[in-house]
Design a protein around this motif. Sequence first.
Motif, PDB file in Angstrom:
ATOM      1  N   GLN A  97     130.377 -49.319  22.998  1.00  0.00           N
ATOM      2  CA  GLN A  97     131.575 -49.193  23.829  1.00  0.00           C
ATOM      3  C   GLN A  97     131.516 -47.999  24.762  1.00  0.00           C
ATOM      4  O   GLN A  97     130.617 -47.175  24.702  1.00  0.00           O
ATOM      5  CB  GLN A  97     132.797 -49.070  22.911  1.00  0.00           C
ATOM      6  CG  GLN A  97     132.669 -47.987  21.860  1.00  0.00           C
ATOM      7  CD  GLN A  97     133.611 -46.817  22.075  1.00  0.00           C
ATOM      8  OE1 GLN A  97     134.139 -46.602  23.158  1.00  0.00           O
ATOM      9  NE2 GLN A  97     133.795 -46.040  21.042  1.00  0.00           N
ATOM     10  N   ILE A  98     132.501 -47.963  25.635  1.00  0.00           N
ATOM     11  CA  ILE A  98     132.719 -46.827  26.515  1.00  0.00           C
ATOM     12  C   ILE A  98     134.166 -46.389  26.361  1.00  0.00           C
ATOM     13  O   ILE A  98     135.086 -47.210  26.379  1.00  0.00           O
ATOM     14  CB  ILE A  98     132.387 -47.169  27.986  1.00  0.00           C
ATOM     15  CG1 ILE A  98     132.680 -45.984  28.915  1.00  0.00           C
ATOM     16  CG2 ILE A  98     133.101 -48.419  28.450  1.00  0.00           C
ATOM     17  CD1 ILE A  98     132.239 -46.222  30.357  1.00  0.00           C
ATOM     18  N   ASP A  99     134.366 -45.100  26.158  1.00  0.00           N
ATOM     19  CA  ASP A  99     135.714 -44.525  26.075  1.00  0.00           C
ATOM     20  C   ASP A  99     136.283 -44.379  27.477  1.00  0.00           C
ATOM     21  O   ASP A  99     135.655 -43.768  28.352  1.00  0.00           O
ATOM     22  CB  ASP A  99     135.679 -43.119  25.445  1.00  0.00           C
ATOM     23  CG  ASP A  99     135.459 -43.159  23.951  1.00  0.00           C
ATOM     24  OD1 ASP A  99     135.656 -44.219  23.341  1.00  0.00           O
ATOM     25  OD2 ASP A  99     135.104 -42.109  23.391  1.00  0.00           O
ATOM     26  N   GLY A 100     137.487 -44.889  27.703  1.00  0.00           N
ATOM     27  CA  GLY A 100     138.183 -44.668  28.955  1.00  0.00           C
ATOM     28  C   GLY A 100     138.920 -43.336  28.951  1.00  0.00           C
ATOM     29  O   GLY A 100     139.025 -42.653  27.917  1.00  0.00           O
ATOM     30  N   LEU A 101     139.462 -42.966  30.099  1.00  0.00           N
ATOM     31  CA  LEU A 101     140.094 -41.648  30.227  1.00  0.00           C
ATOM     32  C   LEU A 101     141.457 -41.575  29.566  1.00  0.00           C
ATOM     33  O   LEU A 101     141.995 -40.481  29.390  1.00  0.00           O
ATOM     34  CB  LEU A 101     140.196 -41.255  31.709  1.00  0.00           C
ATOM     35  CG  LEU A 101     138.859 -41.109  32.441  1.00  0.00           C
ATOM     36  CD1 LEU A 101     139.070 -40.527  33.826  1.00  0.00           C
ATOM     37  CD2 LEU A 101     137.870 -40.254  31.644  1.00  0.00           C
ATOM     38  N   MET A 104     135.046 -37.157  31.871  1.00  0.00           N
ATOM     39  CA  MET A 104     133.684 -37.633  31.617  1.00  0.00           C
ATOM     40  C   MET A 104     133.700 -38.694  30.533  1.00  0.00           C
ATOM     41  O   MET A 104     133.986 -38.404  29.370  1.00  0.00           O
ATOM     42  CB  MET A 104     132.781 -36.470  31.203  1.00  0.00           C
ATOM     43  CG  MET A 104     131.318 -36.854  31.018  1.00  0.00           C
ATOM     44  SD  MET A 104     130.262 -35.398  30.732  1.00  0.00           S
ATOM     45  CE  MET A 104     130.348 -34.583  32.339  1.00  0.00           C
ATOM     46  N   PRO A 105     133.402 -39.963  30.875  1.00  0.00           N
ATOM     47  CA  PRO A 105     133.406 -41.020  29.857  1.00  0.00           C
ATOM     48  C   PRO A 105     132.299 -40.827  28.836  1.00  0.00           C
ATOM     49  O   PRO A 105     131.253 -40.244  29.125  1.00  0.00           O
ATOM     50  CB  PRO A 105     133.202 -42.297  30.669  1.00  0.00           C
ATOM     51  CG  PRO A 105     132.631 -41.864  31.968  1.00  0.00           C
ATOM     52  CD  PRO A 105     133.108 -40.473  32.218  1.00  0.00           C
ATOM     53  N   LEU A 106     132.558 -41.364  27.635  1.00  0.00           N
ATOM     54  CA  LEU A 106     131.602 -41.285  26.544  1.00  0.00           C
ATOM     55  C   LEU A 106     131.221 -42.696  26.113  1.00  0.00           C
ATOM     56  O   LEU A 106     132.077 -43.575  25.994  1.00  0.00           O
ATOM     57  CB  LEU A 106     132.204 -40.531  25.356  1.00  0.00           C
ATOM     58  CG  LEU A 106     132.621 -39.084  25.618  1.00  0.00           C
ATOM     59  CD1 LEU A 106     133.326 -38.505  24.393  1.00  0.00           C
ATOM     60  CD2 LEU A 106     131.420 -38.233  25.999  1.00  0.00           C
ATOM     61  N   GLY A 107     129.939 -42.912  25.875  1.00  0.00           N
ATOM     62  CA  GLY A 107     129.459 -44.183  25.349  1.00  0.00           C
ATOM     63  C   GLY A 107     129.034 -43.999  23.903  1.00  0.00           C
ATOM     64  O   GLY A 107     128.287 -43.066  23.584  1.00  0.00           O
ATOM     65  N   THR A 146     143.602 -54.322  32.231  1.00  0.00           N
ATOM     66  CA  THR A 146     144.483 -53.317  32.827  1.00  0.00           C
ATOM     67  C   THR A 146     145.044 -52.399  31.745  1.00  0.00           C
ATOM     68  O   THR A 146     145.661 -52.856  30.784  1.00  0.00           O
ATOM     69  CB  THR A 146     145.635 -53.995  33.577  1.00  0.00           C
ATOM     70  OG1 THR A 146     145.090 -54.815  34.622  1.00  0.00           O
ATOM     71  CG2 THR A 146     146.581 -52.969  34.175  1.00  0.00           C
ATOM     72  N   GLY A 147     144.787 -51.123  31.898  1.00  0.00           N
ATOM     73  CA  GLY A 147     145.316 -50.143  30.963  1.00  0.00           C
ATOM     74  C   GLY A 147     144.551 -50.006  29.672  1.00  0.00           C
ATOM     75  O   GLY A 147     145.014 -49.334  28.748  1.00  0.00           O
ATOM     76  N   GLY A 148     143.347 -50.603  29.575  1.00  0.00           N
ATOM     77  CA  GLY A 148     142.565 -50.466  28.346  1.00  0.00           C
ATOM     78  C   GLY A 148     142.147 -49.031  28.116  1.00  0.00           C
ATOM     79  O   GLY A 148     141.811 -48.298  29.044  1.00  0.00           O
ATOM     80  N   THR A 149     142.153 -48.597  26.848  1.00  0.00           N
ATOM     81  CA  THR A 149     141.728 -47.236  26.524  1.00  0.00           C
ATOM     82  C   THR A 149     140.216 -47.145  26.339  1.00  0.00           C
ATOM     83  O   THR A 149     139.647 -46.058  26.351  1.00  0.00           O
ATOM     84  CB  THR A 149     142.406 -46.724  25.250  1.00  0.00           C
ATOM     85  OG1 THR A 149     141.903 -47.450  24.106  1.00  0.00           O
ATOM     86  CG2 THR A 149     143.914 -46.904  25.312  1.00  0.00           C
ATOM     87  N   GLY A 150     139.580 -48.286  26.170  1.00  0.00           N
ATOM     88  CA  GLY A 150     138.137 -48.350  26.027  1.00  0.00           C
ATOM     89  C   GLY A 150     137.714 -49.794  26.114  1.00  0.00           C
ATOM     90  O   GLY A 150     138.546 -50.694  26.258  1.00  0.00           O
ATOM     91  N   SER A 151     136.416 -50.046  26.022  1.00  0.00           N
ATOM     92  CA  SER A 151     135.904 -51.402  26.196  1.00  0.00           C
ATOM     93  C   SER A 151     134.483 -51.483  25.694  1.00  0.00           C
ATOM     94  O   SER A 151     133.775 -50.474  25.665  1.00  0.00           O
ATOM     95  CB  SER A 151     135.930 -51.784  27.684  1.00  0.00           C
ATOM     96  OG  SER A 151     135.182 -52.964  27.947  1.00  0.00           O
TER      97      SER A 151
END
Length: 323
Positions: A104-108, A277-280, A310-315
Amino acid sequence: MNPGEGPYPSFVDLLEREGALAGTSWGLFPDPTRGTPSFITPQAVLAARTCIRTGTAFGLDYPADAFDPGMSLKRGAPRHTIYSSHPAHRDDFLDGYYLQGSSQIDGLRHRRADDAGFYNGTPDDRITAGTPDLGIQEWADHPIVGRGVLVDLAGQGAPIDHAAGEALGLDLIEGALAAQSVNLRQGDILMLHTGWCEWFLGLAPEGKQRLRDSRLATGVAQSEEFVAWAWDHQLALVAADNFAVECLPAVPASPYRESAPNDHGMMHQQLLAKLGMPLGELWRLGPLARHMSSAGQWDAFITIKPLNITGGTGSPANATALV
């Protein structure tokens, strides 16, 4: 590139910003919601084409249900259902799908800084389902694409002690980069190969459960030096093949125990909420690392295309490496 080079202030200069802006990148990027992927210019994307040497593609995501059980106390594996409306039709859906349950990737909007708030001062009441502010769709509409650099920490010196949740210092990262003769550039996507995911997935179910109960996980040691290093090298993203990029629990000497009490001294607040800075996390880096080690080339053309929620905190990262 040299740390601090270019139009952006150094990390030391960020610390000297006034009030809530101290230590943040708020307001510095042309697109205020994109964060450090803004470091990737069109010229950098074009230059990253030279990383494609063999035309080989590597998917960097594990299956959605790979970590069952995983280290998270709440995120379970999704349940997949296939149904049909008539004999010629098949459709399917997922139940209990945690968007950050596997690679995953963390969103801001994944982290709020205890002492400053959400990135760019976004009001708390804007971080709700359906609102777009800081949502993961920012990087789905305009994917993160550029040069990725793999740092093979698992290939340096003594084996990493995953059972003990070894804390990996900045000196180890810098030493690996030097051993690999790799120089970082503005906008690079940094990938830390620790071997943790392959080690964890090789455990018996009871071993995974014991490790989850222990709350020990290999990762980067918390330090202001690492945060400053990541910013001053103008990294677009930091990813790793472990649970949280940084180690669990935070090292006793973490400088963020007072400023980030809700995260018990972790760096997530500094990197996500302050620097943008996004985190994977939980990336599948083993096959790519073995290919790169054999080829003696440690960079790749990387694409990261989160789900357009829309509005996801991560993915899921939906990350691909072309080498």
